[in-house]
Design an enzyme around this catalytic site. Structure first.
Site, PDB file in Angstrom:
ATOM      1  N   ASN A   1       8.932 -12.539  79.669  1.00  0.00           N
ATOM      2  CA  ASN A   1       9.259 -11.480  78.765  1.00  0.00           C
ATOM      3  C   ASN A   1      10.174 -12.322  77.645  1.00  0.00           C
ATOM      4  O   ASN A   1      11.170 -12.546  77.938  1.00  0.00           O
ATOM      5  CB  ASN A   1      10.205 -10.360  79.451  1.00  0.00           C
TER       6      ASN A   1
ATOM      7  N   ARG B   1       4.430 -10.293  78.612  1.00  0.00           N
ATOM      8  CA  ARG B   1       4.739  -8.946  78.084  1.00  0.00           C
ATOM      9  C   ARG B   1       4.365  -9.046  76.498  1.00  0.00           C
ATOM     10  O   ARG B   1       5.257  -9.861  75.881  1.00  0.00           O
ATOM     11  CB  ARG B   1       6.239  -8.409  78.295  1.00  0.00           C
TER      12      ARG B   1
ATOM     13  N   HIS C   1       7.158   1.266  75.430  1.00  0.00           N
ATOM     14  CA  HIS C   1       7.541   1.325  76.971  1.00  0.00           C
ATOM     15  C   HIS C   1       6.448   1.559  77.909  1.00  0.00           C
ATOM     16  O   HIS C   1       6.717   2.349  78.642  1.00  0.00           O
ATOM     17  CB  HIS C   1       8.755   2.218  76.946  1.00  0.00           C
TER      18      HIS C   1
ATOM     19  N   GLY D   1      17.119   3.745  78.212  1.00  0.00           N
ATOM     20  CA  GLY D   1      18.003   2.657  78.158  1.00  0.00           C
ATOM     21  C   GLY D   1      18.735   2.347  77.003  1.00  0.00           C
ATOM     22  O   GLY D   1      18.798   3.378  76.254  1.00  0.00           O
TER      23      GLY D   1
ATOM     24  N   ARG E   1      19.513   2.480  67.402  1.00  0.00           N
ATOM     25  CA  ARG E   1      18.527   2.941  66.690  1.00  0.00           C
ATOM     26  C   ARG E   1      18.715   4.502  66.327  1.00  0.00           C
ATOM     27  O   ARG E   1      18.819   5.202  67.386  1.00  0.00           O
ATOM     28  CB  ARG E   1      16.964   2.846  67.055  1.00  0.00           C
TER      29      ARG E   1
ATOM     30  N   ASN F   1      21.331   5.478  86.140  1.00  0.00           N
ATOM     31  CA  ASN F   1      22.580   5.226  86.723  1.00  0.00           C
ATOM     32  C   ASN F   1      23.558   6.641  86.418  1.00  0.00           C
ATOM     33  O   ASN F   1      24.756   6.669  87.129  1.00  0.00           O
ATOM     34  CB  ASN F   1      23.187   4.244  86.230  1.00  0.00           C
TER      35      ASN F   1
ATOM     36  N   GLU G   1       9.217  -3.036  85.297  1.00  0.00           N
ATOM     37  CA  GLU G   1       8.021  -3.716  84.387  1.00  0.00           C
ATOM     38  C   GLU G   1       7.465  -5.043  84.724  1.00  0.00           C
ATOM     39  O   GLU G   1       6.388  -5.289  84.490  1.00  0.00           O
ATOM     40  CB  GLU G   1       8.556  -3.740  82.770  1.00  0.00           C
TER      41      GLU G   1
HETATM   42  P1  ADP Z   1      17.688  -2.132  77.886  1.00  0.00           P
HETATM   43  O1  ADP Z   1      16.720  -2.736  78.924  1.00  0.00           O
HETATM   44  O2  ADP Z   1      16.764  -1.212  76.894  1.00  0.00           O
HETATM   45  O3  ADP Z   1      18.515  -3.084  76.887  1.00  0.00           O
HETATM   46  P2  ADP Z   1      19.004  -0.952  79.984  1.00  0.00           P
HETATM   47  O4  ADP Z   1      17.891  -0.207  80.581  1.00  0.00           O
HETATM   48  O5  ADP Z   1      19.499  -1.971  80.613  1.00  0.00           O
HETATM   49  O6  ADP Z   1      18.512  -1.135  78.347  1.00  0.00           O
HETATM   50  O7  ADP Z   1      20.096   0.460  79.850  1.00  0.00           O
HETATM   51  C1  ADP Z   1      21.270   0.198  78.912  1.00  0.00           C
HETATM   52  C2  ADP Z   1      22.233   1.253  79.014  1.00  0.00           C
HETATM   53  O8  ADP Z   1      22.392   1.961  80.309  1.00  0.00           O
HETATM   54  C3  ADP Z   1      23.640   1.146  78.580  1.00  0.00           C
HETATM   55  O9  ADP Z   1      23.886   2.398  77.739  1.00  0.00           O
HETATM   56  C4  ADP Z   1      24.245   1.378  79.667  1.00  0.00           C
HETATM   57  O10 ADP Z   1      25.601   1.728  79.224  1.00  0.00           O
HETATM   58  C5  ADP Z   1      23.795   2.276  80.620  1.00  0.00           C
HETATM   59  N1  ADP Z   1      24.038   2.194  82.072  1.00  0.00           N
HETATM   60  C6  ADP Z   1      24.608   2.922  82.767  1.00  0.00           C
HETATM   61  N2  ADP Z   1      24.968   2.623  83.910  1.00  0.00           N
HETATM   62  C7  ADP Z   1      24.630   1.566  84.099  1.00  0.00           C
HETATM   63  C8  ADP Z   1      24.481   0.247  85.091  1.00  0.00           C
HETATM   64  N3  ADP Z   1      24.987   0.817  86.268  1.00  0.00           N
HETATM   65  N4  ADP Z   1      24.075  -0.670  84.675  1.00  0.00           N
HETATM   66  C9  ADP Z   1      23.295  -1.043  83.694  1.00  0.00           C
HETATM   67  N5  ADP Z   1      23.355  -0.308  82.537  1.00  0.00           N
HETATM   68  C10 ADP Z   1      24.111   1.073  82.646  1.00  0.00           C
END
Ligand code: ADP
Length: 354
Positions: free
Chosen positions: A7, A64, A153, A183, A214, A308, A337
């Site tokens: 990725n 990816r 996504h 996320g 965003r 989470n 993914e």
């Molecule tokens: P991306 O892959 O789009 O960068 P993620 O799927 O890792 O993002 O998600 C990040 C978001 O998830 C953040 O807003 C973070 O606060 C929230 N989040 C909440 N709990 C957790 C956790 N235990 N671990 C990782 N991210 C978390």
């Protein structure tokens, strides 16, 4: 068969080596700060070289690719025509595709003769109907420039939706599913009988939900107004909408929902507001998608926030389906993914060997 999943982002490359078909992760990691000031890793080629020192016996590389335009409806084995087509999509995703391409080219140089497979974030949404993906703009901009909704996504939405069908022990093609990938980037997809029928991201990943940084849906006239009033140029405005808006822009605290939640609990008004806006927009989309699907069998949450943050999930679903006779199952499913890319690459390799 060992499949290396890459990725490749603008300044980082994440990798995961899978033993297939066992789906066992042999090794994984991330190379960061590629091309940044003071970094020894000047480009993607050098980054991949480091990765290849850590992995061995690679039979195939799964890449990816963020944007596949209208050319790619499914994963493909990379050949010179595919490479040309991926290059023709570069302009559609200037923030992502050049890095994806750099990863592919570096692998071709470093692993000559080892096949590569491209898996596109947009492919799953190529089933959208024209009345869903055409914007209310002069049609010529679609024909000449490819301006339309593509959706992103896709690999994640498809993966968790298929997992939901497995968990519910029902055929994927018989279910109506709404998947919420929440996320840092966030999007929602309506899936009817195995096909994506609508999705919240659009021409770029900027449309739809309010995200970490965003803005999501917005009246374009507001953008022109800000640019005029503040004498802001195009590039800077693009940066504001992509990197300084969303949860970060509203709260003034962070793009990280964990911090926003902590501050909201301490009665920080802007943190509360950011969280409310985030949740309200999701509820609105779920409502709209419930209507177009004519009912929902499963609502799936995934990614950092979706997996989470139970508080956020609880507020999103509160009272949302009270009008439905048959309530959907609400599921939390870990998205993977990389595994999906490895599975797709493995299937293509198997077919090629037959
Ligand atoms: P991306 O892959 O789009 O960068 P993620 O799927 O890792 O993002 O998600 C990040 C978001 O998830 C953040 O807003 C973070 O606060 C929230 N989040 C909440 N709990 C957790 C956790 N235990 N671990 C990782 N991210 C978390």
């Amino acid at each position: 068969m060992n499949i290396l999943v890459i990725n490749s982002g603008s300044s980082s490359i994440k990798y995961k080596l899978f033993k297939m078909p066992e789906e066992r992760v042999i090794s994984q990691g991330i190379i960061e700060h590629i091309g940044e000031k003071g970094s020894k890793i000047k480009n993607h080629y050098l980054g991949l070289k480091l990765i290849l020192e850590k992995v061995n016996k690679v039979s195939c590389v799964g890449h990816r690719v963020v944007h596949g335009g209208e050319r790619f409806r499914q994963p493909v084995i990379i050949n010179s025509k595919v490479l040309r087509d991926i290059k023709s999509c570069l302009g559609l995703a200037p923030l992502h595709n050049p890095a994806n391409l750099a990863g592919i080219l570096a692998c071709q140089k470093l692993l000559p003769g080892i096949p590569g497979v491209a898996v596109f974030d947009t492919a799953f949404h190529q089933t959208l109907k024209d009345y869903v993906y055409i914007y209310g703009l002069p049609y010529k901009y679609y024909k000449a420039l490819g301006v339309r909704r593509y959706g992103f996504h896709g690999t994640s939405h498809e993966y968790v939706a298929r997992r939901a069908a497995e968990i519910l022990r029902k055929p994927f093609r018989k279910l109506r599913i709404i998947t919420c990938h929440l996320g840092n980037g966030a999007s929602i997809t309506a899936i009817k009988f195995g096909k994506s029928v609508d999705t919240s991201m659009g021409f770029t990943p900027l449309e739809g939900l309010v995200m970490g940084t965003r803005c999501g849906d917005i009246d374009p006239a507001a953008i022109f107004y800000i640019m005029r009033r503040k004498k802001i140029g195009l590039k800077r405005m693009e940066d504001i909408l992509n990197r300084h808006s969303g949860l970060l822009g509203i709260s003034g605290i962070s793009n990280d929902m964990r911090l926003i939640e902590r501050e909201a609990r301490r009665e920080n008004k802007r943190a509360r507001l950011a969280q409310k806006i985030f949740i309200y927009r999701i509820r609105k989309y779920i409502g709209a998608y419930t209507a177009i699907l004519g009912g929902v069998d499963a609502l799936v949450f995934t990614a950092g926030i979706g997996e989470n943050q139970a508080n956020v999930r609880r507020v999103i679903v509160r009272g949302l389906f009270s009008h439905l006779k048959k309530k959907p199952k609400v599921l939390v499913i870990h998205t993977d993914e990389e595994l999906m890319i490895a599975q797709e690459a493995y299937l293509l390799m198997k077919r090629r060997l037959k």
